[in-house]
Design an enzyme around this catalytic site. Sequence first.
Site, mmCIF file in Angstrom:
data_model
loop_
_atom_site.group_PDB
_atom_site.id
_atom_site.type_symbol
_atom_site.label_atom_id
_atom_site.label_comp_id
_atom_site.label_asym_id
_atom_site.label_seq_id
_atom_site.Cartn_x
_atom_site.Cartn_y
_atom_site.Cartn_z
ATOM 1 N N GLU A 63 -6.158 -5.486 -8.752
ATOM 2 C CA GLU A 63 -6.783 -4.185 -8.425
ATOM 3 C C GLU A 63 -5.951 -2.999 -8.907
ATOM 4 O OE1 GLU A 63 -7.886 -4.257 -4.237
ATOM 5 O OE2 GLU A 63 -8.969 -6.135 -4.501
ATOM 6 N N TRP B 81 -13.518 -12.374 0.743
ATOM 7 C CA TRP B 81 -12.238 -12.190 1.425
ATOM 8 C C TRP B 81 -12.228 -12.843 2.802
ATOM 9 C CZ3 TRP B 81 -8.137 -11.956 -1.102
ATOM 10 C CH2 TRP B 81 -6.941 -11.474 -0.559
ATOM 11 N N ARG B 82 -11.172 -12.614 3.546
ATOM 12 C CA ARG B 82 -10.843 -13.432 4.711
ATOM 13 C C ARG B 82 -11.688 -13.118 5.960
ATOM 14 N NH1 ARG B 82 -5.957 -11.819 7.609
ATOM 15 N NH2 ARG B 82 -5.875 -9.561 7.835
ATOM 16 N N TRP C 257 0.822 -1.228 0.000
ATOM 17 C CA TRP C 257 0.000 0.000 0.000
ATOM 18 C C TRP C 257 0.854 1.276 0.000
ATOM 19 C CZ3 TRP C 257 -1.102 -4.526 2.401
ATOM 20 C CH2 TRP C 257 -2.338 -5.120 2.116
ATOM 21 N N GLU D 84 -12.624 -11.286 -6.348
ATOM 22 C CA GLU D 84 -12.755 -10.885 -4.940
ATOM 23 C C GLU D 84 -14.007 -10.056 -4.803
ATOM 24 O OE1 GLU D 84 -9.798 -8.732 -2.573
ATOM 25 O OE2 GLU D 84 -8.234 -9.741 -3.704
ATOM 26 N N TYR E 298 -15.803 -4.783 -4.474
ATOM 27 C CA TYR E 298 -16.422 -4.613 -3.156
ATOM 28 C C TYR E 298 -17.388 -3.434 -3.220
ATOM 29 C CZ TYR E 298 -12.677 -7.594 -1.323
ATOM 30 O OH TYR E 298 -11.836 -8.648 -1.077
HETATM 31 C C1 BMA Z 1 -6.619 -6.785 2.926
HETATM 32 C C2 BMA Z 1 -6.878 -6.922 4.411
HETATM 33 C C3 BMA Z 1 -5.527 -6.926 5.085
HETATM 34 C C4 BMA Z 1 -4.635 -8.024 4.506
HETATM 35 C C5 BMA Z 1 -4.559 -7.912 2.993
HETATM 36 C C6 BMA Z 1 -3.758 -9.020 2.353
HETATM 37 O O1 BMA Z 1 -7.804 -6.712 2.224
HETATM 38 O O2 BMA Z 1 -7.554 -8.131 4.678
HETATM 39 O O3 BMA Z 1 -5.720 -7.140 6.465
HETATM 40 O O4 BMA Z 1 -3.349 -7.950 5.044
HETATM 41 O O5 BMA Z 1 -5.848 -7.880 2.457
HETATM 42 O O6 BMA Z 1 -4.332 -10.277 2.572
#
Ligand code: BMA
Length: 365
Positions: free
Chosen positions: A184, A324-325, A132, A289, A255
């Site tokens: 992205e 996503w996570r 970033w 995503e 998103y």
């Molecule tokens: C982003 C967030 C961060 C993560 C990054 C890479 O969207 O979830 O916390 O470090 O992705 O997985």
Amino acid sequence: MKLPGIKVFLLLPVAFALMANLPAQPLNQETKNLFNNLKSLAPSQVLFGHQDDLAYGVQWKKERHRSDIKDVCGDYPAVFGWEIGHIGQSPFSLDTVWFKDLRHWIREAYKMGGVNTISWHLDNPCTGGSAWDNTDCIADILPGGSKHEMYLQQLEAVADFLGTLTTGLFSKQLIPIIFRPFHEHSGDWFWWGKGHTTPEDYKALYRFTVNYLRQVRGLDNVLICYSPDVIADEAAYLEFYPGDNFVDLMGLDDYHDVGNPRRAGDLTKRLRLVVELAESRGKIPVLSETGLNMIPEPDWWTNVLWKAIADDPVASRIAYLMVWRNARTNHHFGPFRGHPSADDFVRFVNDPRVLTVSELPKIYR
Ligand code: BMA
């Protein structure tokens, strides 16, 4: 200079590829099968995917065979997303997942018959800052640039990792992987994003990367997914597109449109564009995503996300969508046990068009 005929013969495809600026694509049979099967499933089914699914969930980490998705619907996702930022620099990823564990989970997912996809939030090679840190850098890491060697080292680590993903402990065969580098890029938040590079430099980096993995390192298990963030039209989608010979899946990270039911129609429009482009080029369209953080709307799965896809005859021809996570209580994109959207999530995955892992046909055959 006299070269033995057999060697000349073996080198021909590589020489041809270099001349034509094309990567040789000696994919192994299972990787070809994955591509063909995803492509033929796409018109009628959508595989559900989740990032870091086996690694952790909300308020748990590294519990054998656990998955928030399975806790909620009784089955694992069909697509497993993983992240390898910090590979080669640290034994664990930027999301503190140990790479040796990752290797194990990728194999578990493969053995279940699921699909593995990998993203790479590479630190900025020019500044040492994170992905970033959007200081311009691409021109410096291209061949001839002052940070090229540094980039090569990072890429070597990626190739080393991909090359260790064998189907079994004693097997040499590699697990098919959908690699999704420099994603992205139509946004400006990553150093490889728009405003920090030119389309030509971005494409050159993409091609260099794919060439390195496939030709220089000979990896035969890697499909490539191109995945811009939200784009307005076809020209914007293709502005940074490295070319049909470097891409297998045409994705979209979105998103933005699913954050508000009033915007969901824009997801439909954008997916229509991706599906039409991908189909016309023999590629696989995917929603690489998506998600709504914390899923505060209990019927978001069926009423926003799935509605924007399923009700449209073109948009619904994507092969998969991945959320996503599930990192923590204030950063998660999948449901977990007791989550307010859990019932609706079950309704969503129970749609016969949505596949979780045990519903998949044998995708590597
Ligand atoms: C982003 C967030 C961060 C993560 C990054 C890479 O969207 O979830 O916390 O470090 O992705 O997985």
